[in-house]
Design an enzyme around this catalytic site. Structure first.
Site, PDB file in Angstrom:
ATOM      1  N   SER A   5       4.715  29.342  15.012  1.00  0.00           N
ATOM      2  CA  SER A   5       5.992  29.554  16.127  1.00  0.00           C
ATOM      3  C   SER A   5       6.808  30.788  15.266  1.00  0.00           C
ATOM      4  O   SER A   5       6.692  30.993  14.293  1.00  0.00           O
ATOM      5  CB  SER A   5       7.027  28.202  16.023  1.00  0.00           C
ATOM      6  OG  SER A   5       6.888  27.890  14.732  1.00  0.00           O
ATOM      7  N   GLU A   7      10.891  32.492  15.108  1.00  0.00           N
ATOM      8  CA  GLU A   7      12.213  32.261  15.013  1.00  0.00           C
ATOM      9  C   GLU A   7      12.874  33.420  15.427  1.00  0.00           C
ATOM     10  O   GLU A   7      12.714  34.491  14.799  1.00  0.00           O
ATOM     11  CB  GLU A   7      12.641  31.647  13.619  1.00  0.00           C
ATOM     12  CG  GLU A   7      14.189  31.262  13.718  1.00  0.00           C
ATOM     13  CD  GLU A   7      14.713  31.018  12.506  1.00  0.00           C
ATOM     14  OE1 GLU A   7      13.941  29.506  12.175  1.00  0.00           O
ATOM     15  OE2 GLU A   7      15.554  31.343  11.907  1.00  0.00           O
ATOM     16  N   THR A  39      18.115  30.501  16.562  1.00  0.00           N
ATOM     17  CA  THR A  39      19.084  30.046  15.600  1.00  0.00           C
ATOM     18  C   THR A  39      20.497  29.608  16.085  1.00  0.00           C
ATOM     19  O   THR A  39      20.664  30.223  17.200  1.00  0.00           O
ATOM     20  CB  THR A  39      19.131  30.814  14.478  1.00  0.00           C
ATOM     21  OG1 THR A  39      20.017  31.980  14.752  1.00  0.00           O
ATOM     22  CG2 THR A  39      17.938  30.965  13.525  1.00  0.00           C
ATOM     23  N   ALA A  42      26.361  29.486  12.116  1.00  0.00           N
ATOM     24  CA  ALA A  42      27.107  28.535  11.122  1.00  0.00           C
ATOM     25  C   ALA A  42      28.263  28.159  11.996  1.00  0.00           C
ATOM     26  O   ALA A  42      29.291  29.007  12.703  1.00  0.00           O
ATOM     27  CB  ALA A  42      27.509  29.146   9.921  1.00  0.00           C
ATOM     28  N   HIS A  67      17.899  25.742  17.847  1.00  0.00           N
ATOM     29  CA  HIS A  67      18.371  25.089  16.662  1.00  0.00           C
ATOM     30  C   HIS A  67      19.775  24.634  17.207  1.00  0.00           C
ATOM     31  O   HIS A  67      20.525  25.027  18.039  1.00  0.00           O
ATOM     32  CB  HIS A  67      18.475  26.297  15.506  1.00  0.00           C
ATOM     33  CG  HIS A  67      17.453  26.664  15.016  1.00  0.00           C
ATOM     34  ND1 HIS A  67      17.194  27.056  13.931  1.00  0.00           N
ATOM     35  CD2 HIS A  67      16.134  27.010  15.666  1.00  0.00           C
ATOM     36  CE1 HIS A  67      15.663  27.676  13.769  1.00  0.00           C
ATOM     37  NE2 HIS A  67      15.282  27.435  14.718  1.00  0.00           N
ATOM     38  N   ASP A  99      25.078  25.597   7.735  1.00  0.00           N
ATOM     39  CA  ASP A  99      25.698  26.336   6.642  1.00  0.00           C
ATOM     40  C   ASP A  99      27.380  26.211   7.244  1.00  0.00           C
ATOM     41  O   ASP A  99      27.904  26.555   8.338  1.00  0.00           O
ATOM     42  CB  ASP A  99      25.410  27.456   6.360  1.00  0.00           C
ATOM     43  CG  ASP A  99      24.051  27.424   5.337  1.00  0.00           C
ATOM     44  OD1 ASP A  99      24.074  26.533   4.584  1.00  0.00           O
ATOM     45  OD2 ASP A  99      23.313  28.224   5.618  1.00  0.00           O
ATOM     46  N   LYS A 155      16.383  11.773   6.629  1.00  0.00           N
ATOM     47  CA  LYS A 155      16.058  12.580   7.783  1.00  0.00           C
ATOM     48  C   LYS A 155      14.738  11.910   8.715  1.00  0.00           C
ATOM     49  O   LYS A 155      14.861  11.787   9.891  1.00  0.00           O
ATOM     50  CB  LYS A 155      16.028  13.657   7.718  1.00  0.00           C
ATOM     51  CG  LYS A 155      17.237  14.606   7.146  1.00  0.00           C
ATOM     52  CD  LYS A 155      17.055  15.972   7.317  1.00  0.00           C
ATOM     53  CE  LYS A 155      16.417  16.836   6.180  1.00  0.00           C
ATOM     54  NZ  LYS A 155      16.787  18.408   6.432  1.00  0.00           N
ATOM     55  N   PHE A 206      19.775  37.130   0.527  1.00  0.00           N
ATOM     56  CA  PHE A 206      19.271  36.082   1.257  1.00  0.00           C
ATOM     57  C   PHE A 206      18.560  34.796   0.638  1.00  0.00           C
ATOM     58  O   PHE A 206      18.913  33.651   0.600  1.00  0.00           O
ATOM     59  CB  PHE A 206      18.678  36.370   2.312  1.00  0.00           C
ATOM     60  CG  PHE A 206      18.675  35.507   3.523  1.00  0.00           C
ATOM     61  CD1 PHE A 206      19.767  34.966   4.106  1.00  0.00           C
ATOM     62  CD2 PHE A 206      17.493  34.594   3.834  1.00  0.00           C
ATOM     63  CE1 PHE A 206      20.019  33.834   5.118  1.00  0.00           C
ATOM     64  CE2 PHE A 206      17.360  33.343   4.724  1.00  0.00           C
ATOM     65  CZ  PHE A 206      18.826  33.175   5.242  1.00  0.00           C
ATOM     66  N   HIS A 256       5.769  29.084  10.453  1.00  0.00           N
ATOM     67  CA  HIS A 256       7.062  29.515  11.418  1.00  0.00           C
ATOM     68  C   HIS A 256       7.659  30.600  10.867  1.00  0.00           C
ATOM     69  O   HIS A 256       7.941  30.736   9.872  1.00  0.00           O
ATOM     70  CB  HIS A 256       8.006  28.270  11.426  1.00  0.00           C
ATOM     71  CG  HIS A 256       9.370  28.467  12.071  1.00  0.00           C
ATOM     72  ND1 HIS A 256       9.330  28.173  13.544  1.00  0.00           N
ATOM     73  CD2 HIS A 256      10.562  28.743  11.508  1.00  0.00           C
ATOM     74  CE1 HIS A 256      10.498  28.614  13.841  1.00  0.00           C
ATOM     75  NE2 HIS A 256      11.421  28.954  12.791  1.00  0.00           N
TER      76      HIS A 256
HETATM   77  P1  FAD Z   1      20.673  18.396   5.454  1.00  0.00           P
HETATM   78  O1  FAD Z   1      19.013  17.884   5.315  1.00  0.00           O
HETATM   79  O2  FAD Z   1      21.744  17.513   5.983  1.00  0.00           O
HETATM   80  O3  FAD Z   1      21.214  18.341   4.023  1.00  0.00           O
HETATM   81  C1  FAD Z   1      20.766  19.775   3.243  1.00  0.00           C
HETATM   82  C2  FAD Z   1      20.996  19.265   1.609  1.00  0.00           C
HETATM   83  O4  FAD Z   1      22.224  18.616   1.272  1.00  0.00           O
HETATM   84  C3  FAD Z   1      19.794  18.126   1.305  1.00  0.00           C
HETATM   85  O5  FAD Z   1      18.449  18.675   1.069  1.00  0.00           O
HETATM   86  C4  FAD Z   1      20.491  17.405   0.264  1.00  0.00           C
HETATM   87  O6  FAD Z   1      20.090  18.033  -1.028  1.00  0.00           O
HETATM   88  C5  FAD Z   1      22.159  17.473   0.365  1.00  0.00           C
HETATM   89  N1  FAD Z   1      22.432  16.257   1.115  1.00  0.00           N
HETATM   90  C6  FAD Z   1      22.093  15.943   2.512  1.00  0.00           C
HETATM   91  N2  FAD Z   1      22.892  14.655   2.524  1.00  0.00           N
HETATM   92  C7  FAD Z   1      23.875  14.457   1.732  1.00  0.00           C
HETATM   93  C8  FAD Z   1      24.718  13.639   1.477  1.00  0.00           C
HETATM   94  N3  FAD Z   1      24.848  12.611   2.263  1.00  0.00           N
HETATM   95  N4  FAD Z   1      25.103  13.503   0.261  1.00  0.00           N
HETATM   96  C9  FAD Z   1      24.992  14.375  -0.316  1.00  0.00           C
HETATM   97  N5  FAD Z   1      24.111  15.409  -0.361  1.00  0.00           N
HETATM   98  C10 FAD Z   1      23.483  15.532   0.615  1.00  0.00           C
HETATM   99  N6  FAD Z   1      21.355  27.421   9.365  1.00  0.00           N
HETATM  100  C11 FAD Z   1      22.269  27.827  10.356  1.00  0.00           C
HETATM  101  O7  FAD Z   1      23.598  27.720  10.219  1.00  0.00           O
HETATM  102  N7  FAD Z   1      21.538  27.975  11.532  1.00  0.00           N
HETATM  103  C12 FAD Z   1      20.398  27.829  11.688  1.00  0.00           C
HETATM  104  O8  FAD Z   1      19.831  27.874  13.173  1.00  0.00           O
HETATM  105  C13 FAD Z   1      19.331  27.174  10.581  1.00  0.00           C
HETATM  106  N8  FAD Z   1      18.146  27.281  10.975  1.00  0.00           N
HETATM  107  C14 FAD Z   1      17.333  26.811   9.879  1.00  0.00           C
HETATM  108  C15 FAD Z   1      16.056  26.844  10.332  1.00  0.00           C
HETATM  109  C16 FAD Z   1      15.049  26.145   9.079  1.00  0.00           C
HETATM  110  C17 FAD Z   1      13.565  25.980   9.483  1.00  0.00           C
HETATM  111  C18 FAD Z   1      15.648  26.061   7.765  1.00  0.00           C
HETATM  112  C19 FAD Z   1      14.770  25.769   6.723  1.00  0.00           C
HETATM  113  C20 FAD Z   1      16.865  26.091   7.449  1.00  0.00           C
HETATM  114  C21 FAD Z   1      17.868  26.706   8.621  1.00  0.00           C
HETATM  115  N9  FAD Z   1      19.340  26.774   8.422  1.00  0.00           N
HETATM  116  C22 FAD Z   1      19.953  27.423   9.564  1.00  0.00           C
HETATM  117  C23 FAD Z   1      19.750  26.703   7.186  1.00  0.00           C
HETATM  118  C24 FAD Z   1      20.567  25.340   6.953  1.00  0.00           C
HETATM  119  O9  FAD Z   1      21.483  25.146   8.054  1.00  0.00           O
HETATM  120  C25 FAD Z   1      20.975  25.211   5.407  1.00  0.00           C
HETATM  121  O10 FAD Z   1      19.991  25.398   4.549  1.00  0.00           O
HETATM  122  C26 FAD Z   1      22.005  24.156   5.492  1.00  0.00           C
HETATM  123  O11 FAD Z   1      22.693  24.416   4.185  1.00  0.00           O
HETATM  124  C27 FAD Z   1      21.238  22.859   5.132  1.00  0.00           C
HETATM  125  O12 FAD Z   1      20.839  22.107   6.463  1.00  0.00           O
HETATM  126  P2  FAD Z   1      20.073  20.822   6.588  1.00  0.00           P
HETATM  127  O13 FAD Z   1      19.863  20.602   8.085  1.00  0.00           O
HETATM  128  O14 FAD Z   1      18.658  21.137   5.803  1.00  0.00           O
HETATM  129  O15 FAD Z   1      20.992  19.988   5.983  1.00  0.00           O
END
Ligand code: FAD
Length: 275
Positions: A5, A7, A39, A42, A67, A99, A155, A206, A256
């Site tokens: 896939s 992105e 994507t 933020a 996303h 983020d 999750k 990055f 991906h």
């Molecule tokens: P989560 O899984 O909710 O959490 C991330 C981390 O925070 C967890 O691994 C854990 O260590 C900690 N955590 C989670 N829940 C809790 C809790 N309740 N208490 C304490 N700690 C906790 N960013 C964008 O802005 N836009 C995008 O389109 C985008 N696409 C992405 C695609 C991929 C494949 C990847 C890998 C990342 C992408 N990101 C994107 C980046 C991502 O948004 C960041 O890494 C963000 O900081 C975490 O998102 P997440 O969904 O992994 O969060």
């Protein structure tokens, strides 16, 4: 079979969007990808741009996947947007916490991807395949690897069907992550995120932000060629091709590619792999 896939991020201008759909997706589409994902800026900053890019890709006959992150949006706003995606034929969503936008102060964890997965399952049942992010080298917000895996497991239990990893250059990080998942009974497919390297400053900046490790031997080589973008690109293609080859031998379900809206480097990796 190893699936692929690609992105994209939503372009700001109409002209760039047309180039992305006609030229970049046109080229990469010949590899018969599972889908193109788009994507989400933020804090929801590209809500309209992501929607428009997804709908243009679908209009051009491609399978497109948005996303989605929580940002500052209410459940109602999120569900309205997801309903619009359903109406245009979207079948899959990359479900994220997202983020914190730069300038918004220190990062706060007010909600997470788990709650978004729960919200989408509650309101849309099985209408979508839900993909979540995975961090073989541990997310920067996590206190340790075990805590990080706890959150990943939550999750998955909330209803995620599959995951895509943050990029990495050390295959053992992924294999170890998978082993730790399997030991807990987490058996969803974990697709590998591949970041082709095309520019020294961008990859260093990055990676520091994303918590992705550039192994020392790679960093030293990249430093030595940092003003020669062509050498950097060739080296990046070689490293990513070898990484993918290793992972294919280990039975990885798919890749991906973080294309950064360009097709050249990604295509050369795919050509090297014969995929
Ligand atoms: P989560 O899984 O909710 O959490 C991330 C981390 O925070 C967890 O691994 C854990 O260590 C900690 N955590 C989670 N829940 C809790 C809790 N309740 N208490 C304490 N700690 C906790 N960013 C964008 O802005 N836009 C995008 O389109 C985008 N696409 C992405 C695609 C991929 C494949 C990847 C890998 C990342 C992408 N990101 C994107 C980046 C991502 O948004 C960041 O890494 C963000 O900081 C975490 O998102 P997440 O969904 O992994 O969060």
């Amino acid at each position: 079979m190893t699936r692929v896939s690609f992105e994209f991020f939503p372009p700001r201008e109409e002209k760039s969007l047309a180039t992305l759909v006609d030229n970049v997706a046109g080229h990469l589409g010949q590899n018969k990808p599972e889908y193109f994902s788009v994507t989400y800026g933020a804090g929801g900053s590209t809500r309209d741009g992501t929607f428009e890019t997804v709908s243009k890709l679908i209009g051009a006959g491609f399978d497109a996947t948005p996303h989605l992150s929580i940002g500052a949006d209410s459940d109602e706003t999120i569900c309205d947007l997801v309903k619009r995606y359903k109406d245009i034929g979207v079948k899959r969503i990359v479900t994220l916490r997202g983020d914190v936008p730069s300038g918004a102060g220190a990062p706060r964890i007010t909600s997470n991807a788990e709650s978004l997965v729960t919200l989408l399952r509650k309101n849309f049942d099985d209408a979508f395949e839900l993909l979540v992010a995975a961090y073989p080298e541990v997310h920067p917000d996590a206190a340790n690897a075990n805590d990080d895996l706890d959150f990943f497991e939550r999750k998955v239990k909330a209803g995620a069907d599959a995951a895509i990893t943050q990029y990495f250059y050390n295959p053992y990080a992924y294999l170890d992550f998978l082993e730790r998942c399997r030991a807990r009974g987490i058996d969803i497919p974990v697709y590998v995120g591949i970041m082709p390297i095309t520019n020294f400053d961008s990859i260093v900046r990055f990676s520091a932000k994303a918590g992705a490790d550039i192994p020392r031997w790679m960093l030293k080589k990249l430093e030595a060629m940092q003003h020669d973008d062509r050498a950097i690109r060739d080296f990046g293609i070689e490293v990513c091709s070898r990484l993918c080859e290793d992972l294919i031998q280990q039975g990885v379900p798919g890749f991906h590619f973080y294309t950064l809206n360009r097709w050249g480097a990604t295509q050369r990796i795919l050509d090297n792999l014969g995929l």
